[in-house]
Design an enzyme around this catalytic site. Structure first.
Site, PDB file in Angstrom:
ATOM      1  N   ARG A  46       0.553  -0.906   0.223  1.00 55.91           N
ATOM      2  CA  ARG A  46       0.294  -0.152  -0.168  1.00 55.91           C
ATOM      3  C   ARG A  46       1.154   1.085   0.126  1.00 55.91           C
ATOM      4  NH1 ARG A  46      -0.867   1.542   4.264  1.00 55.91           N
ATOM      5  NH2 ARG A  46      -1.765  -0.206   5.646  1.00 55.91           N
ATOM      6  N   TYR A  98     -16.454  17.251 -14.692  1.00 52.35           N
ATOM      7  CA  TYR A  98     -17.408  16.309 -14.352  1.00 52.35           C
ATOM      8  C   TYR A  98     -17.793  15.698 -13.326  1.00 52.35           C
ATOM      9  CZ  TYR A  98     -16.487  11.006 -13.688  1.00 52.35           C
ATOM     10  OH  TYR A  98     -17.226   9.473 -13.430  1.00 52.35           O
ATOM     11  N   ASP A 170      -7.086  19.193 -13.278  1.00 55.54           N
ATOM     12  CA  ASP A 170      -7.786  18.129 -14.256  1.00 55.54           C
ATOM     13  C   ASP A 170      -6.814  18.089 -14.811  1.00 55.54           C
ATOM     14  OD1 ASP A 170      -8.965  16.146 -15.237  1.00 55.54           O
ATOM     15  OD2 ASP A 170     -10.550  15.795 -14.000  1.00 55.54           O
ATOM     16  N   LYS A 195      -7.985   7.148 -18.491  1.00 57.32           N
ATOM     17  CA  LYS A 195      -8.432   7.394 -20.269  1.00 57.32           C
ATOM     18  C   LYS A 195      -6.978   7.915 -21.187  1.00 57.32           C
ATOM     19  CE  LYS A 195     -12.598   8.053 -18.410  1.00 57.32           C
ATOM     20  NZ  LYS A 195     -12.352   9.077 -16.840  1.00 57.32           N
TER      21      LYS A 195
HETATM   22  C1  LIG Z   1     -11.785  14.680 -17.024  1.00 58.28           C
HETATM   23  C2  LIG Z   1     -12.433  13.379 -15.645  1.00 58.28           C
HETATM   24  N1  LIG Z   1     -11.998  13.655 -14.810  1.00 58.28           N
HETATM   25  C3  LIG Z   1     -11.893  12.944 -13.307  1.00 58.28           C
HETATM   26  C4  LIG Z   1     -12.517  11.295 -14.086  1.00 58.28           C
HETATM   27  C5  LIG Z   1     -13.110  10.698 -13.301  1.00 58.28           C
HETATM   28  O1  LIG Z   1     -12.174   9.584 -12.946  1.00 58.28           O
HETATM   29  P1  LIG Z   1     -12.249   7.707 -13.221  1.00 58.28           P
HETATM   30  O2  LIG Z   1     -13.017   7.378 -13.582  1.00 58.28           O
HETATM   31  O3  LIG Z   1     -10.936   7.641 -12.870  1.00 58.28           O
HETATM   32  O4  LIG Z   1     -12.272   7.658 -10.989  1.00 58.28           O
HETATM   33  C6  LIG Z   1     -13.052  11.456 -14.811  1.00 58.28           C
HETATM   34  C7  LIG Z   1     -13.690  10.091 -15.349  1.00 58.28           C
HETATM   35  O5  LIG Z   1     -14.680  10.135 -16.197  1.00 58.28           O
HETATM   36  C8  LIG Z   1     -13.012  12.572 -16.022  1.00 58.28           C
HETATM   37  O6  LIG Z   1     -13.486  12.571 -17.205  1.00 58.28           O
END
Ligand SMILES: Cc1ncc(COP(=O)(O)O)c(C=O)c1O
Length: 381
Positions: A46, A98, A170, A195
């Site tokens: 961990r 998101y 982000d 992604k």
């Molecule tokens: C722009 C963005 N930030 C954060 C996330 C969250 O990531 P995760 O699905 O890997 O938890 C997503 C998921 O679609 C996203 O599109």
């Protein structure tokens, strides 16, 4: 080192015990110690795992940072960032973000007394009125999901520095290939590694990259203390995905350009959201802070009918109707009922996220085939 070389070499070196050129999957939870506290730097997985260390170093290099930290999902990474703060602290966030991030902020952290202000970041001066003695951080997503707005990161960094706030970005939609927020003044870069970084729709993971040692120590503490860490098999898959990030991104961008231009001339399509258009409201900022414009496109249909949007999405053969983005295969999604369903309708519609909005993650297939798929699906309405 240039980006493509870093994607292949940074952070990884042949395994010293065997010479294996690829970092092995260290599928182990614990490590033998010679005597209590006398070990080779690894005690428990961990806290540290060699496959994860290689990936964290690779990500730090790709984002021009000093430290990388991986989490079991993108949301796990965001969760760690917000846990830097205390009840009563306030965070200014992009309004068009998101849905899962919005849900985490409003449904989880607001219960613990952290206050979020969701604001349009089109004009940094408009943010001044949200700053008070409790404000601690600005949270930015750019390009935004799914409206493809572009937020000026240099301006947000200047605003954050002026008020002594942290700036977190982000960077999921852009990937480190297109944009490096730390170079533009951000303190924390966050990725849903799920992604473009993973790139093959086979891993869920998140990451943070920072330059500052103290900030890294605080986040590393949270990573270990809260425990949302990824397993070594997933880290291996992402290390492998990263080796072709630059090649995949080049094709995502080329195909994105072709598909955005095609949609724009289609008689059944109303608005097309893509930052590469010269008349996109922040095209110049996108040009300045991104290397190219990416493969994420959103569009609406003439008449704005939910039924028509459903029909189009059901009729695709290549664009698979699925959550997520950034994989080699093209995907389509319906933000109003899928990724952004947790955002109330009136909030959604304020930013243009209407019922007929379809989001495309344009993959790396042949663009002609993708255009034909769109043409056939749109002919059904
Ligand atoms: C722009 C963005 N930030 C954060 C996330 C969250 O990531 P995760 O699905 O890997 O938890 C997503 C998921 O679609 C996203 O599109």
């Amino acid at each position: 080192m240039k980006f493509g070389t870093k994607a292949i070499h940074a952070g990884v070196s042949p395994d010293p015990s065997t010479g294996a050129i690829m970092t092995p999957i260290f599928q182990t939870s614990t490590y033998v110690q010679k005597s209590p506290g006398d070990h080779l730097g690894y005690e428990y997985s961990r806290t540290h795992n060699p496959t994860r260390t290689a990936l964290q170093n690779s990500l730090a290099a790709l984002e021009n940072g000093k430290h990388g930290l991986c989490f079991s999902s993108g949301l796990g990474a965001i969760d760690a960032v917000i846990k830097l703060f205390n009840p009563g602290d306030e965070i200014i966030s992009t309004s068009d973000l998101y849905g899962g991030t919005y849900r985490l902020f409003t449904k989880v952290f607001e219960r613990y007394g952290i206050k979020f202000h969701f604001v349009s970041m089109a004009d940094p001066a408009a943010l001044e009125s949200y700053v008070n003695a409790n404000t601690k951080m600005v949270w930015v997503e750019t390009p935004t999901n799914p409206m493809m707005n572009i937020i000026d990161l240099k301006a947000m960094a200047a605003f954050s520095k002026k008020h002594g706030l942290l700036l977190a970005v982000d960077n999921t939609f852009a990937s480190p290939y297109l944009q490096n927020p730390l170079d533009l003044g951000a303190d924390i870069v966050m990725h849903s590694v799920t992604k473009y970084l993973g790139g093959h729709s086979d891993v869920v993971m998140g990451a943070l990259v920072v330059k500052d040692d103290e900030l890294h120590s605080k986040l590393a503490f949270l990573q270990n203390a809260c425990g949302a860490t990824p397993g070594p098999q997933d880290c291996f898959l992402v290390l492998r995905g990263i080796k072709t990030l630059h090649l995949r991104m080049e094709r995502h961008c080329q195909n994105g350009k072709t598909i955005a231009a095609y949609l724009r001339t289609h008689p059944k399509v109303d608005k097309v959201y893509w930052p590469g258009f010269e008349d996109h409201p922040n095209h110049q900022v996108a040009k300045d802070q991104m290397r190219d414009f990416g493969g994420m496109i959103s569009f609406t249909l003439i008449g704005n009918s939910l039924q028509d949007a459903k029909k189009v999405m059901e009729s695709f053969h290549l664009f698979a109707l699925a959550e997520s983005l950034g994989g080699v295969e093209s995907l389509c999604g319906h933000p109003a009922s899928m990724t952004h369903a947790s955002i109330p309708r009136e909030e959604r519609e304020k930013v243009g996220l209407v019922d007929s909005l379809i989001r495309l993650s344009v993959g790396v297939e042949d663009a002609e085939d993708l255009k034909n798929d769109l043409a056939k699906a749109l002919s059904k309405i």
